[in-house]
Design an enzyme around this catalytic site. Structure first.
Site, PDB file in Angstrom:
ATOM      1  N   HIS A  66       0.818  -1.167   0.049  1.00 34.50           N
ATOM      2  CA  HIS A  66       0.020   0.070   0.001  1.00 34.50           C
ATOM      3  C   HIS A  66       1.020   1.127  -0.033  1.00 34.50           C
ATOM      4  O   HIS A  66       0.498   2.115  -0.574  1.00 34.50           O
ATOM      5  CB  HIS A  66      -0.988   0.122   1.051  1.00 34.50           C
ATOM      6  CG  HIS A  66      -0.369   0.100   2.484  1.00 34.50           C
ATOM      7  ND1 HIS A  66       0.322  -0.822   2.947  1.00 34.50           N
ATOM      8  CD2 HIS A  66      -0.289   1.071   3.415  1.00 34.50           C
ATOM      9  CE1 HIS A  66       0.690  -0.731   4.282  1.00 34.50           C
ATOM     10  NE2 HIS A  66       0.564   0.657   4.607  1.00 34.50           N
ATOM     11  N   ASP A  67       2.072   1.379   0.674  1.00 34.05           N
ATOM     12  CA  ASP A  67       3.005   2.294   0.680  1.00 34.05           C
ATOM     13  C   ASP A  67       3.996   2.339  -0.134  1.00 34.05           C
ATOM     14  O   ASP A  67       4.933   3.237   0.323  1.00 34.05           O
ATOM     15  CB  ASP A  67       3.067   2.952   2.343  1.00 34.05           C
ATOM     16  CG  ASP A  67       2.192   3.448   2.977  1.00 34.05           C
ATOM     17  OD1 ASP A  67       1.229   4.361   2.165  1.00 34.05           O
ATOM     18  OD2 ASP A  67       2.081   3.441   4.110  1.00 34.05           O
ATOM     19  N   LYS A  70       5.883   5.434  -1.265  1.00 32.55           N
ATOM     20  CA  LYS A  70       6.888   6.369  -0.590  1.00 32.55           C
ATOM     21  C   LYS A  70       8.478   6.091  -0.848  1.00 32.55           C
ATOM     22  O   LYS A  70       9.149   6.881  -0.422  1.00 32.55           O
ATOM     23  CB  LYS A  70       6.795   5.827   0.928  1.00 32.55           C
ATOM     24  CG  LYS A  70       5.400   6.507   1.551  1.00 32.55           C
ATOM     25  CD  LYS A  70       5.066   6.127   3.089  1.00 32.55           C
ATOM     26  CE  LYS A  70       3.994   6.809   3.558  1.00 32.55           C
ATOM     27  NZ  LYS A  70       3.680   6.403   5.077  1.00 32.55           N
ATOM     28  N   HIS A  95       2.607   9.932  -3.094  1.00 29.89           N
ATOM     29  CA  HIS A  95       3.096   8.542  -3.084  1.00 29.89           C
ATOM     30  C   HIS A  95       2.026   7.471  -3.582  1.00 29.89           C
ATOM     31  O   HIS A  95       2.214   6.426  -3.875  1.00 29.89           O
ATOM     32  CB  HIS A  95       3.551   8.086  -1.340  1.00 29.89           C
ATOM     33  CG  HIS A  95       2.056   7.886  -0.606  1.00 29.89           C
ATOM     34  ND1 HIS A  95       1.645   8.749  -0.060  1.00 29.89           N
ATOM     35  CD2 HIS A  95       1.793   6.765  -0.229  1.00 29.89           C
ATOM     36  CE1 HIS A  95       0.844   8.217   0.741  1.00 29.89           C
ATOM     37  NE2 HIS A  95       0.842   6.817   0.666  1.00 29.89           N
ATOM     38  N   HIS A 119      -5.907   3.961  -1.161  1.00 29.44           N
ATOM     39  CA  HIS A 119      -6.208   3.686   0.406  1.00 29.44           C
ATOM     40  C   HIS A 119      -6.079   5.022   1.214  1.00 29.44           C
ATOM     41  O   HIS A 119      -6.429   4.829   2.330  1.00 29.44           O
ATOM     42  CB  HIS A 119      -4.841   2.698   0.810  1.00 29.44           C
ATOM     43  CG  HIS A 119      -3.602   3.319   0.959  1.00 29.44           C
ATOM     44  ND1 HIS A 119      -2.796   3.679  -0.305  1.00 29.44           N
ATOM     45  CD2 HIS A 119      -2.852   3.723   1.911  1.00 29.44           C
ATOM     46  CE1 HIS A 119      -1.659   4.201  -0.036  1.00 29.44           C
ATOM     47  NE2 HIS A 119      -1.591   4.204   1.435  1.00 29.44           N
ATOM     48  N   HIS A 120      -6.020   6.186   0.552  1.00 24.74           N
ATOM     49  CA  HIS A 120      -6.329   7.375   1.199  1.00 24.74           C
ATOM     50  C   HIS A 120      -7.466   8.283   0.771  1.00 24.74           C
ATOM     51  O   HIS A 120      -7.514   9.212   1.082  1.00 24.74           O
ATOM     52  CB  HIS A 120      -5.137   8.371   1.055  1.00 24.74           C
ATOM     53  CG  HIS A 120      -3.724   8.082   1.812  1.00 24.74           C
ATOM     54  ND1 HIS A 120      -3.707   8.157   3.176  1.00 24.74           N
ATOM     55  CD2 HIS A 120      -2.522   7.311   1.537  1.00 24.74           C
ATOM     56  CE1 HIS A 120      -2.528   7.694   3.569  1.00 24.74           C
ATOM     57  NE2 HIS A 120      -2.002   7.278   2.620  1.00 24.74           N
ATOM     58  N   ASP A 148      -5.119   0.441   8.283  1.00 25.84           N
ATOM     59  CA  ASP A 148      -3.659   1.248   8.287  1.00 25.84           C
ATOM     60  C   ASP A 148      -3.883   2.178   9.519  1.00 25.84           C
ATOM     61  O   ASP A 148      -2.995   2.326  10.481  1.00 25.84           O
ATOM     62  CB  ASP A 148      -3.657   1.842   6.752  1.00 25.84           C
ATOM     63  CG  ASP A 148      -2.136   2.273   6.900  1.00 25.84           C
ATOM     64  OD1 ASP A 148      -1.094   1.981   7.647  1.00 25.84           O
ATOM     65  OD2 ASP A 148      -1.634   3.399   6.235  1.00 25.84           O
TER      66      ASP A 148
END
Length: 204
Positions: A66-67, A70, A95, A119-120, A148
């Site tokens: 998911h990240d 970054k 990101h 996911h944000h 998260d």
């Protein structure tokens, strides 16, 4: 022999996912514990939603990335202990685009790409990158958004102490229908002990 080769290729693919996920987490000063917990939270939700047992692990694997975006952000920004400026937060938002771009090179990463990109997003439409609302947000994005934040609140960070699980549950409930999908919040709080056990099983 063909079956053995297939299993070895699958195992190598799984290891590649794990390594890519851990690169992103180490850059952000998180640990392998975090991505293992996100994986297991996601599998748990998937199973409760009726996803077949053989498919739920794929949802968990996808959530580990998911990240991954970054990787493309400056270390100084990711490691800043104080409050971010609006300009810095604009950089952080990138990101999601970076992660989707990285994962766009492989058709087998389509679910992971969806997670990295969405996911944000927020249930009320006030998230990013597209400002999607409600069920327009992919289900995987809605799940990872919830788990998260749940994990972050339970964990100690440079800018906060770890919260007790009761306080975390209250905060998650307060964001039901605004930040998070109401049905997923209800599912999590109904099975709160199971999610807390996952947190304790994979320490930082």
């Amino acid at each position: 022999e063909n079956k053995k080769l297939h299993l070895e290729v699958q195992e190598s693919f799984d290891h590649a996912i794990d390594m890519l996920a851990e690169v992103a987490e180490f850059k952000d000063k998180n640990t392998g514990g975090h991505i293992s917990r996100i994986d297991n939270y996601t599998r748990t939700v998937a199973l409760e939603l009726g996803v077949p047992p053989e498919e739920a692990p794929l949802w968990g694997k996808a959530s580990r990335l998911h990240d991954v975006g970054k990787i493309g952000l400056p270390d100084a920004l990711l490691q800043k202990a104080g409050k971010l400026t609006e300009e810095e937060f604009d950089e952080i938002r990138k990101h999601t685009h970076i992660g989707a771009s990285i994962l766009d090179h492989d058709k087998f990463m389509s679910i992971a790409r969806e997670v990295a990109y969405s996911h944000h997003e927020r249930w009320d439409g006030n998230g990013y990158p597209k400002g999607l609302a409600g069920e327009a947000i992919p289900i995987m994005g809605r799940i990872v958004a919830l788990v998260d934040v749940f994990d972050a609140l339970l964990s100690r960070r440079a800018y906060k102490d770890a919260w007790p699980v009761e306080r975390v549950a209250e905060q998650i409930q307060s964001l039901r229908g605004s930040h998070f999908d109401p049905s997923l919040v209800d599912l999590m709080l109904t099975h709160l002990d199971s999610f807390h056990e996952i947190f304790l099983k994979f320490p930082d």
